[in-house]
Design an enzyme around this catalytic site. Structure first.
Site, PDB file in Angstrom:
ATOM      1  CD  GLU A  30       0.623  -6.057   5.554  1.00  0.00           C
ATOM      2  OE1 GLU A  30       0.009  -5.956   4.481  1.00  0.00           O
ATOM      3  OE2 GLU A  30       1.263  -7.086   5.868  1.00  0.00           O
ATOM      4  CD  GLU A  50      -3.592  -7.591   2.763  1.00  0.00           C
ATOM      5  OE1 GLU A  50      -4.320  -7.816   3.752  1.00  0.00           O
ATOM      6  OE2 GLU A  50      -3.092  -6.477   2.519  1.00  0.00           O
ATOM      7  CB  ALA A  60      -0.923  -0.008   1.213  1.00  0.00           C
ATOM      8  N   GLY A  92      -0.202  -5.285   0.745  1.00  0.00           N
ATOM      9  CA  GLY A  92      -1.408  -5.213  -0.065  1.00  0.00           C
ATOM     10  C   GLY A  92      -1.260  -5.879  -1.415  1.00  0.00           C
TER      11      GLY A  92
END
Length: 261
Positions: free
Chosen positions: A134, A114, A64, A111
Site C-alpha cells: 500500500e 489482510e 482492494a 487487502g
C-alpha cells in the site's frame, strides 16, 4: 441469497468459500459486503463446522479495488467508510467461533493478505506471493494489516514488510510466521480440508467454538481477562449434554456420540 462474487460449497460439514471476482478477485465494496453476509450465514448454519476461504483462478485476492480509491480521492468520509467495511469483514472472520482456514492459492496482496490474516490458520503454495504494497500507492494497510501483521510476526518484521512493500513467496511467508504450512497447488484444497476435518471431527462443537473464542479473544486482551473467560466457558460446559457424553464415553472406553449441545 443471490451471490455475485463468491461460490460456496458445503460438504461433510466443511464450507469452502471461493472468492470469484474476475480478473483478480479484488475486494470491491460490493464484494466485501457479500463476503460479510456469507460469513454471517455460515456462522448461523448448524450444518457447517469449519470454513475454508480461497480464491478462484490464479489469485487469492490481489488487493482492494483501486478504481474505488480513485473515486474516493478528496473525500475523507468515503475513505473512512471503505476502511471500516474492510476492517469489519476481517474482524468478523477472526471472531468467528468456527475455525476458518485461508487456502492461499495465488497472489495475496494488500487487502487480500489482510483478509487472510483475519483467518485462524493459513496454508499457501510455494509460488504464491504475499505482501502489503500500500505504501507504493501513498496509502497504508487499512483492513487491519498494521495491527495483525505485528501480532502474527513481530513489530520489527511488520515494519520491514510494510515499509519495504516486499512481496514474499510461500516459503518466505512460512519463515516469517505469516502462514503455517506450504503445499503444492494440487494439494492445497485437499490439505485444507484434511486440516479442517481434524479441527472438528470427533469433537463437540460446543467445546470447539468455546476454544476458538478463548484463543482469539484472549490474544487481544490482558491475560487476566482471558483467564476469566477460559474458566467461565469451561464451567458452562459442565451444563452441556456433550460434556456428560464425552466424559462418560472416556470412562467407558468408547467413542463419544456428540449432539453438539
Amino acid at each position: 441469497m443471490s451471490k455475485s462474487y463468491t461460490n460456496v460449497i458445503t460438504e461433510n460439514a466443511i464450507a469452502v468459500v471461493e472468492i470469484d471476482h474476475a480478473p483478480a478477485n479484488t475486494l470491491s465494496t460490493a464484494c466485501i459486503s457479500e463476503l460479510r453476509m456469507v460469513f454471517k450465514n455460515l456462522a448461523k448454519d448448524d450444518e457447517v463446522k469449519a470454513i475454508i476461504l480461497t480464491g478462484a483462478g490464479r489469485f487469492f485476492v490481489a488487493g482492494a479495488d483501486i478504481k474505488e480509491f480513485i473515486d474516493a480521492l478528496g473525500d475523507k468520509q468515503q475513505g473512512l467508510a471503505m476502511a471500516t467495511a474492510g476492517q469489519d469483514l476481517c474482524n468478523e472472520i477472526e471472531w468467528m467461533k468456527k475455525p476458518v482456514i485461508a487456502a492461499i492459492n495465488g497472489a495475496c496482496l494488500g487487502g487480500g493478505l489482510e483478509l487472510a490474516m483475519g483467518c485462524h490458520y493459513r496454508i499457501t503454495t510455494p509460488t504464491a506471493t504475499l505482501g502489503l504494497p500500500e505504501l507504493q500507492l501513498g496509502l497504508i494497510p487499512t483492513f487491519g494489516g498494521t495491527q495483525r501483521l505485528s501480532r502474527l510476526t513481530n513489530t520489527a518484521n511488520a515494519l520491514k514488510l510494510i515499509l519495504t512493500s516486499e512481496q514474499l513467496s510461500g516459503e518466505e511467508a512460512l519463515k516469517e510466521g505469516l502462514v503455517q504450512l506450504v503445499v503444492s497447488q494440487e494439494e492445497l484444497l485437499p490439505t485444507a480440508k484434511t486440516i479442517a476435518k481434524a479441527f472438528v471431527d470427533g469433537k463437540s462443537m460446543t467445546s470447539v467454538m468455546r476454544a476458538v473464542e478463548c484463543i482469539i479473544q484472549g490474544a487481544n486482551e490482558p491475560l487476566a481477562n482471558g483467564l476469566e473467560r477460559e474458566r467461565t466457558l469451561f464451567a458452562e460446559l459442565f451444563l452441556t449434554d456433550d460434556a456428560k457424553e464425552g466424559i462418560q464415553a472416556f470412562v467407558e472406553k468408547r467413542k463419544p456420540i456428540f449432539e453438539h449441545s
